[in-house]
Design a protein around this motif. Structure first.
Motif, PDB file in Angstrom:
ATOM      1  N   ALA A  23      -1.327 100.429 -50.246  1.00 33.82           N
ATOM      2  CA  ALA A  23      -1.201 101.766 -50.830  1.00 33.82           C
ATOM      3  C   ALA A  23      -0.098 101.791 -51.880  1.00 33.82           C
ATOM      4  CB  ALA A  23      -0.909 102.788 -49.737  1.00 33.82           C
ATOM      5  N   TYR A  24       1.048 101.154 -51.565  1.00 32.77           N
ATOM      6  CA  TYR A  24       2.143 101.067 -52.542  1.00 32.77           C
ATOM      7  C   TYR A  24       1.716 100.277 -53.773  1.00 32.77           C
ATOM      8  CZ  TYR A  24       5.974 103.142 -49.836  1.00 32.77           C
ATOM      9  OH  TYR A  24       6.801 104.006 -49.179  1.00 32.77           O
ATOM     10  N   GLU A  25       0.940  99.224 -53.551  1.00 33.13           N
ATOM     11  CA  GLU A  25       0.433  98.424 -54.671  1.00 33.13           C
ATOM     12  C   GLU A  25      -0.408  99.283 -55.613  1.00 33.13           C
ATOM     13  OE1 GLU A  25      -0.789  94.036 -54.372  1.00 33.13           O
ATOM     14  OE2 GLU A  25      -1.130  94.830 -52.361  1.00 33.13           O
ATOM     15  N   GLU A  26      -1.296 100.078 -55.039  1.00 28.54           N
ATOM     16  CA  GLU A  26      -2.166 100.940 -55.850  1.00 28.54           C
ATOM     17  C   GLU A  26      -1.350 101.952 -56.644  1.00 28.54           C
ATOM     18  OE1 GLU A  26      -5.128 102.717 -53.409  1.00 28.54           O
ATOM     19  OE2 GLU A  26      -6.052 100.814 -52.811  1.00 28.54           O
ATOM     20  N   ILE A  27      -0.329 102.518 -56.009  1.00 30.56           N
ATOM     21  CA  ILE A  27       0.534 103.485 -56.708  1.00 30.56           C
ATOM     22  C   ILE A  27       1.255 102.808 -57.865  1.00 30.56           C
ATOM     23  CG2 ILE A  27       2.576 104.943 -56.474  1.00 30.56           C
ATOM     24  CD1 ILE A  27       1.699 105.454 -53.564  1.00 30.56           C
ATOM     25  N   ALA A  28       1.823 101.616 -57.589  1.00 32.02           N
ATOM     26  CA  ALA A  28       2.548 100.889 -58.641  1.00 32.02           C
ATOM     27  C   ALA A  28       1.615 100.525 -59.790  1.00 32.02           C
ATOM     28  CB  ALA A  28       3.193  99.639 -58.057  1.00 32.02           C
ATOM     29  N   ALA A  29       0.405 100.043 -59.460  1.00 36.73           N
ATOM     30  CA  ALA A  29      -0.561  99.671 -60.492  1.00 36.73           C
ATOM     31  C   ALA A  29      -0.955 100.881 -61.330  1.00 36.73           C
ATOM     32  CB  ALA A  29      -1.794  99.049 -59.852  1.00 36.73           C
ATOM     33  N   SER A  30      -1.087 102.031 -60.672  1.00 35.52           N
ATOM     34  CA  SER A  30      -1.444 103.254 -61.382  1.00 35.52           C
ATOM     35  C   SER A  30      -0.338 103.663 -62.352  1.00 35.52           C
ATOM     36  CB  SER A  30      -1.698 104.381 -60.367  1.00 35.52           C
ATOM     37  OG  SER A  30      -1.936 105.607 -61.028  1.00 35.52           O
ATOM     38  N   ARG A  31       0.919 103.559 -61.889  1.00 35.31           N
ATOM     39  CA  ARG A  31       2.044 103.899 -62.765  1.00 35.31           C
ATOM     40  C   ARG A  31       2.124 102.964 -63.961  1.00 35.31           C
ATOM     41  NH1 ARG A  31       6.237 107.121 -60.972  1.00 35.31           N
ATOM     42  NH2 ARG A  31       6.924 106.829 -63.131  1.00 35.31           N
ATOM     43  N   ILE A  32       1.897 101.680 -63.719  1.00 38.58           N
ATOM     44  CA  ILE A  32       1.948 100.702 -64.811  1.00 38.58           C
ATOM     45  C   ILE A  32       0.847 100.981 -65.822  1.00 38.58           C
ATOM     46  CG2 ILE A  32       1.647  98.260 -65.383  1.00 38.58           C
ATOM     47  CD1 ILE A  32       2.936  97.642 -62.652  1.00 38.58           C
ATOM     48  N   LYS A  33      -0.356 101.205 -65.336  1.00 39.91           N
ATOM     49  CA  LYS A  33      -1.498 101.465 -66.218  1.00 39.91           C
ATOM     50  C   LYS A  33      -1.253 102.711 -67.065  1.00 39.91           C
ATOM     51  CE  LYS A  33      -6.522 102.140 -66.116  1.00 39.91           C
ATOM     52  NZ  LYS A  33      -7.726 102.267 -65.245  1.00 39.91           N
ATOM     53  N   ARG A  34      -0.632 103.717 -66.465  1.00 46.89           N
ATOM     54  CA  ARG A  34      -0.420 104.984 -67.150  1.00 46.89           C
ATOM     55  C   ARG A  34       0.689 104.909 -68.201  1.00 46.89           C
ATOM     56  NH1 ARG A  34       0.117 107.834 -62.904  1.00 46.89           N
ATOM     57  NH2 ARG A  34       2.348 108.243 -62.876  1.00 46.89           N
ATOM     58  N   THR A  35       1.678 104.038 -67.986  1.00 50.72           N
ATOM     59  CA  THR A  35       2.857 104.059 -68.860  1.00 50.72           C
ATOM     60  C   THR A  35       3.018 102.830 -69.755  1.00 50.72           C
ATOM     61  OG1 THR A  35       4.259 103.052 -67.145  1.00 50.72           O
ATOM     62  CG2 THR A  35       4.098 105.462 -67.178  1.00 50.72           C
ATOM     63  N   ARG A  36       2.354 101.724 -69.412  1.00 51.63           N
ATOM     64  CA  ARG A  36       2.648 100.478 -70.134  1.00 51.63           C
ATOM     65  C   ARG A  36       2.407 100.591 -71.632  1.00 51.63           C
ATOM     66  NH1 ARG A  36      -0.592  95.209 -68.396  1.00 51.63           N
ATOM     67  NH2 ARG A  36      -2.303  96.620 -68.989  1.00 51.63           N
ATOM     68  N   ASP A  37       1.220 101.047 -72.032  1.00 52.10           N
ATOM     69  CA  ASP A  37       0.883 101.094 -73.454  1.00 52.10           C
ATOM     70  C   ASP A  37       1.834 102.000 -74.230  1.00 52.10           C
ATOM     71  OD1 ASP A  37      -1.185  99.367 -72.992  1.00 52.10           O
ATOM     72  OD2 ASP A  37      -2.741 100.907 -72.965  1.00 52.10           O
ATOM     73  N   SER A  38       2.125 103.173 -73.667  1.00 57.80           N
ATOM     74  CA  SER A  38       3.006 104.114 -74.372  1.00 57.80           C
ATOM     75  C   SER A  38       4.424 103.564 -74.485  1.00 57.80           C
ATOM     76  CB  SER A  38       3.018 105.469 -73.663  1.00 57.80           C
ATOM     77  OG  SER A  38       3.533 105.355 -72.353  1.00 57.80           O
ATOM     78  N   VAL A  39       4.909 102.902 -73.429  1.00 58.10           N
ATOM     79  CA  VAL A  39       6.268 102.348 -73.462  1.00 58.10           C
ATOM     80  C   VAL A  39       6.363 101.227 -74.486  1.00 58.10           C
ATOM     81  CG1 VAL A  39       7.976 101.022 -72.142  1.00 58.10           C
ATOM     82  CG2 VAL A  39       6.899 103.027 -71.123  1.00 58.10           C
ATOM     83  N   LEU A  40       5.367 100.339 -74.507  1.00 56.22           N
ATOM     84  CA  LEU A  40       5.417  99.216 -75.442  1.00 56.22           C
ATOM     85  C   LEU A  40       5.290  99.681 -76.897  1.00 56.22           C
ATOM     86  CD1 LEU A  40       3.295  96.520 -73.562  1.00 56.22           C
ATOM     87  CD2 LEU A  40       5.776  96.822 -73.617  1.00 56.22           C
ATOM     88  N   LYS A  41       4.450 100.680 -77.136  1.00 51.94           N
ATOM     89  CA  LYS A  41       4.341 101.221 -78.495  1.00 51.94           C
ATOM     90  C   LYS A  41       5.644 101.914 -78.900  1.00 51.94           C
ATOM     91  CE  LYS A  41      -0.679 101.902 -78.456  1.00 51.94           C
ATOM     92  NZ  LYS A  41      -1.782 102.908 -78.435  1.00 51.94           N
ATOM     93  N   SER A  42       6.215 102.664 -77.978  1.00 50.31           N
ATOM     94  CA  SER A  42       7.471 103.365 -78.271  1.00 50.31           C
ATOM     95  C   SER A  42       8.619 102.392 -78.483  1.00 50.31           C
ATOM     96  CB  SER A  42       7.818 104.325 -77.127  1.00 50.31           C
ATOM     97  OG  SER A  42       6.844 105.332 -76.991  1.00 50.31           O
TER      98      SER A  42
END
Length: 287
Positions: A23-42
Motif C-alpha cells: 500500500a505504501y509502495e502504491e502511494i509513493a508511486a502515485s506521488r512520483i507519477k504526479r510530481t516527477r514531470d513537473s519537478v523536472l521541468k521546473s
C-alpha cells in the motif's frame, strides 16, 4: 524448536506487513507519477531564473560601483532591497517520519560535513532532522521550521521564506531526484549571491520599469519560487527513495513467507510421518 502454531502466527503477521508495504509502495508511486514531470521541468526553469537573478544582481552591483567611484553612493549594502542581518544560514530539509530510505541520512551527513567548520546559523525542516542533530556528536543550536511531508502549505511556505530572507547567504541541503533508483544529497545556494569575480560576466540589459524594481521583485517573489522548488525536489527524492526501499522490503517479506511456508510443510510432513509410525506401532502391538 519452532512450532507449527508459531509459524502460522508469523505467516499471518508478515502477510499483514506485506499488504501494508504494498500500500505504501502504491502511494509513493502515485506521488512520483504526479510530481516527477513537473519537478523536472521546473528544475531547468528555476535554474535559468536563478542565473538571471545573479546577472541582474551583477548588473546592479556594476551600476553601484560606478556611482560609488563618483562618490554618489558610499554604502555597498544598498545592493539589496531587503533588510538583512549579514549572517549565513544553513537549512537542512529532512522529513517528519521514517520509511524514506537512506536519502535523509545522506542529506544529514552532507549537511554536518559542511557546517561543522563554518560560522553559520542553522535551521531544520522536519522532525527527523532534529533527532539526527540532537543525537550527533557535535551539538549545534538550531531553529526548527515546521512543514508537512505530504503537501505544501503556501502560507507556511511564505512564512518560512520570510524567515530565510533575513539572512545574507542561504544554503539549503536536500535530496534531489536523479532517477527512480538514484537520489543524491546536494547543497544549493538559493540567496542569489553573485557569481565569483573570475567567472562573472556583466550582461548588459535594458531594464523596464527600472533595475531597482526588478531586483526588488527577484529578491522577494523569485526567491520564494526558488525555495519552493527545493521543497518539491526534496519531496520527490524522498518518495522515490521510499519506493525503492519498500520494494526491497516487499521482496524480503515474500522471501520470508516462502521460507515459512516451506518450514510449515516440513512440520506437517514430520507430523504425518509420526502418525504413520504410531499407526504401524499400534498394528504391531495388536499382532
Amino acid at each position: 524448536m519452532i512450532t507449527k502454531k508459531y509459524i502460522e502466527y508469523e505467516i499471518d503477521t508478515i502477510s499483514g506487513l506485506t499488504s501494508m508495504i504494498e500500500a505504501y509502495e502504491e502511494i509513493a508511486a502515485s506521488r512520483i507519477k504526479r510530481t516527477r514531470d513537473s519537478v523536472l521541468k521546473s528544475r531547468d526553469y528555476i535554474a535559468e531564473i536563478d542565473a538571471i537573478f545573479q546577472q541582474v544582481k551583477s548588473s546592479y552591483k556594476h551600476e553601484l560601483d560606478i556611482l560609488m567611484k563618483k562618490g554618489k553612493i558610499k554604502d555597498p549594502s544598498k545592493l539589496s532591497f531587503i533588510k538583512r542581518n549579514g549572517k549565513s544560514l544553513s537549512v537542512l530539509i529532512s522529513a517528519n517520519t521514517g520509511l524514506y530510505g537512506d536519502i535523509v541520512q545522506k542529506t544529514f551527513d552532507l549537511f554536518m560535513g559542511h557546517i561543522k567548520n563554518q560560522q553559520t546559523d542553522v535551521a531544520i525542516i522536519g522532525r527527523l532532522g532534529t533527532s539526527l542533530v540532537d543525537n550527533a556528536n557535535i551539538k549545534i543550536p538550531y531553529s526548527y521550521l515546521e512543514m508537512s511531508d505530504q503537501n505544501i502549505d503556501q502560507n507556511k511556505l511564505e512564512e518560512i521564506a520570510a524567515y530565510l530572507l533575513k539572512y545574507e547567504k542561504i544554503v539549503v541541503y536536500y535530496g534531489q531526484f536523479q532517477s527512480i533508483v538514484k537520489q543524491e544529497a546536494i547543497m544549493s545556494n538559493i540567496s542569489g549571491n553573485l557569481i565569483e569575480e573570475d567567472r562573472q560576466e556583466i550582461v548588459k540589459y535594458l531594464f523596464e520599469p527600472t533595475l531597482e524594481k526588478i531586483l526588488a521583485f527577484f529578491e522577494s517573489q523569485i526567491f520564494s519560487s526558488i525555495f519552493e522548488q527545493t521543497i518539491h525536489e526534496s519531496q520527490l527524492a524522498k518518495f522515490a527513495s521510499r519506493m525503492i526501499h519498500l520494494a526491497q522490503a516487499s521482496e524480503n517479506t515474500k522471501n520470508r513467507l516462502k521460507y515459512l511456508s516451506f518450514q510449515k510443510k516440513q512440520i506437517k510432513h514430520r507430523e504425518n510421518n509420526r502418525k504413520q509410525l504410531e499407526a504401524i506401532s499400534g498394528m504391531s502391538l495388536n499382532i
